[in-house]
Design a protein around this motif. Structure first.
Motif, PDB file in Angstrom:
ATOM      1  N   PHE A 149     -54.792  -2.082 -32.264  1.00 44.69           N
ATOM      2  CA  PHE A 149     -54.892  -3.498 -32.592  1.00 44.69           C
ATOM      3  C   PHE A 149     -53.543  -3.951 -33.127  1.00 44.69           C
ATOM      4  N   ARG A 155     -50.980  -6.874 -35.257  1.00 45.11           N
ATOM      5  CA  ARG A 155     -50.731  -7.970 -36.187  1.00 45.11           C
ATOM      6  C   ARG A 155     -49.303  -8.438 -35.976  1.00 45.11           C
ATOM      7  N   SER A 204     -64.616 -12.708 -33.966  1.00 42.17           N
ATOM      8  CA  SER A 204     -63.249 -12.292 -34.293  1.00 42.17           C
ATOM      9  C   SER A 204     -62.847 -12.656 -35.715  1.00 42.17           C
ATOM     10  N   SER A 229     -59.352 -10.441 -36.536  1.00 45.38           N
ATOM     11  CA  SER A 229     -58.353 -10.425 -35.463  1.00 45.38           C
ATOM     12  C   SER A 229     -57.010 -10.945 -35.973  1.00 45.38           C
ATOM     13  N   GLY A 230     -55.946 -10.247 -35.595  1.00 46.92           N
ATOM     14  CA  GLY A 230     -54.599 -10.677 -35.945  1.00 46.92           C
ATOM     15  C   GLY A 230     -54.109 -10.242 -37.301  1.00 46.92           C
ATOM     16  N   SER A 283     -58.940  -7.449 -43.823  1.00 43.94           N
ATOM     17  CA  SER A 283     -60.144  -8.186 -43.437  1.00 43.94           C
ATOM     18  C   SER A 283     -61.067  -8.259 -44.650  1.00 43.94           C
ATOM     19  N   PRO A 298     -64.576  -9.194 -31.597  1.00 49.75           N
ATOM     20  CA  PRO A 298     -63.993 -10.464 -31.129  1.00 49.75           C
ATOM     21  C   PRO A 298     -64.683 -10.990 -29.871  1.00 49.75           C
ATOM     22  N   HIS A 303     -57.064 -18.083 -35.817  1.00 51.95           N
ATOM     23  CA  HIS A 303     -57.679 -17.068 -36.665  1.00 51.95           C
ATOM     24  C   HIS A 303     -57.204 -17.155 -38.114  1.00 51.95           C
TER      25      HIS A 303
END
Length: 369
Positions: A58, A60, A93, A98-99, A105, A124, A351
């Motif tokens: 994933f 960022r 998401s 996400s991101g 989170s 997501p 997001h």
């Protein structure tokens, strides 16, 4: 004279055949539609998931982070022992994070800073149908006190006939369209399940492709100097110019899709209560419901805007308040803390950022007290 009179009162055979055919067709159509409305064809909603028992990358802002995926196909969070409470989190998401890095989170913040276990099964792109299907799959393995359902502002839009779903439907065999004419809602439910399977296949193919690409660490200086052009939002407008109305105008433009959403919602509610658990709803607003800057961005791009979304209540919010009150379901409306803030979103993206997830974590911690 008598013969002439008989000839004038008797219809020609082709017309009689046509009328009988029309009558039979009308009766058959009405019968099929009644069966369709009764919901006798109870197809599973279905959901997609990450490739099981693997490490998935994933990102960022270009920085890569690998995460473990469990046997159910969702990202493994912090595993805790000696806990006093456990919660299951259903969302998309925004709830997944996400991101941003997993540690930032809000479910992971809650795992670190409370004595409870927060099991985040969000993925997501999930719709309420997917969340219900995922709940059915994982709930026996994750006993919890409460289930938090995170409703994001575009959930009604995602429950409807999105451009991607319509593209999928248009490429089905001709006989699907005939069956769909007689059984529109049942056929739609069946096709949605196949559609989610197609997303699963596409996701696996994309992850395999990305995993083979060489990783190049991002240039942080260039990232700071990058001009924000809101390309994802501009692309969204090209694909679906009615995105906002399809999300928030549930008493008018999106009324039919909201009725569909409610059907899934009540099925989920009944299932959770049957399992002896409690449902709690958290509303995550769209950016045009709290961020003045983003409201202006959407307006300049060309979306049809409604000042009520930002200054008061959207139809979706009013419906959610009524729905939860009538069914005695606790509702946390995050607009109360997010309204008029312009520091809660990732640059050029829809997001939430780390400031927002910290805020949500603090709100949920207070809700436990």
């Amino acid at each position: 004279m008598k013969k002439d009179k008989e000839q004038t009162t008797i219809l020609p055979k082709p017309i009689k055949f046509g009328l009988y055919t029309l009558l039979i067709f009308s009766v058959l159509l009405s019968f099929c539609r009644l069966i369709d409305l009764a919901g006798l064809f109870n197809f599973s909603y279905g959901h997609y998931y990450f490739p099981v028992n693997q490490k998935i990358p994933f990102f960022r802002q270009g920085e890569r982070e690998f995460a473990e995926i469990n046997e159910f196909g969702f990202r493994i969070g912090t595993l805790k022992t000696n806990i006093t409470c456990s919660y299951l989190l259903l969302g998309d998401s925004q709830t997944f994070g996400s991101g941003i890095f997993k540690k930032d989170s809000f479910p992971e913040i809650l795992n670190r800073e409370t004595n409870c276990h927060w099991v985040n099964v969000s993925i997501p792109g999930f719709t309420l149908e997917n969340e219900f299907s995922m709940y059915e799959k994982v709930s026996p393995s994750f006993p919890s006190k409460d289930v938090y359902l995170f409703v994001y502002g575009n959930d009604i839009y995602e429950t409807g006939d999105t451009p991607d779903y319509l593209h999928f439907v248009n490429h089905q065999k001709w006989y699907f369209h005939i069956v769909a004419f007689f059984f529109p809602e049942s056929s739609r439910l069946y096709l949605k399940g196949i559609y989610f399977e197609s997303i699963q296949k596409r996701m696996e193919e994309e992850l395999e492709r990305v995993s083979k690409l060489p990783y190049i660490a991002p240039d942080t200086k260039a990232k700071q100097e990058e001009v924000i052009d809101f390309l994802p939002i501009k692309t969204l407008f090209q694909i679906s110019p009615s995105y906002l109305s399809s999300s928030l105008d549930t008493k008018t433009f999106a009324k039919k899709d909201f009725e569909r959403w409610k059907q899934v919602f009540f099925r989920l509610k009944d299932k959770i209560e049957k399992d002896g658990k409690h449902l709690r709803v958290v509303y995550i607003p769209l950016e045009v419901e709290f961020d003045r800057t983003r409201y202006d961005v959407y307006e300049n791009i060309g979306f049809k805007m409604n000042p009520k979304w930002l200054e008061s209540d959207s139809e979706l919010v009013l419906d959610l308040i009524q729905l939860t009150q009538e069914n005695h379901i606790p509702l946390i409306d995050l607009r109360k803390w997010m309204r008029y803030r312009t520091d809660l979103l990732q640059n050029g993206d829809i997001h939430l950022n780390e400031v927002a997830t910290r805020l949500i974590a603090e709100i949920l911690k207070k809700d436990l007290q």
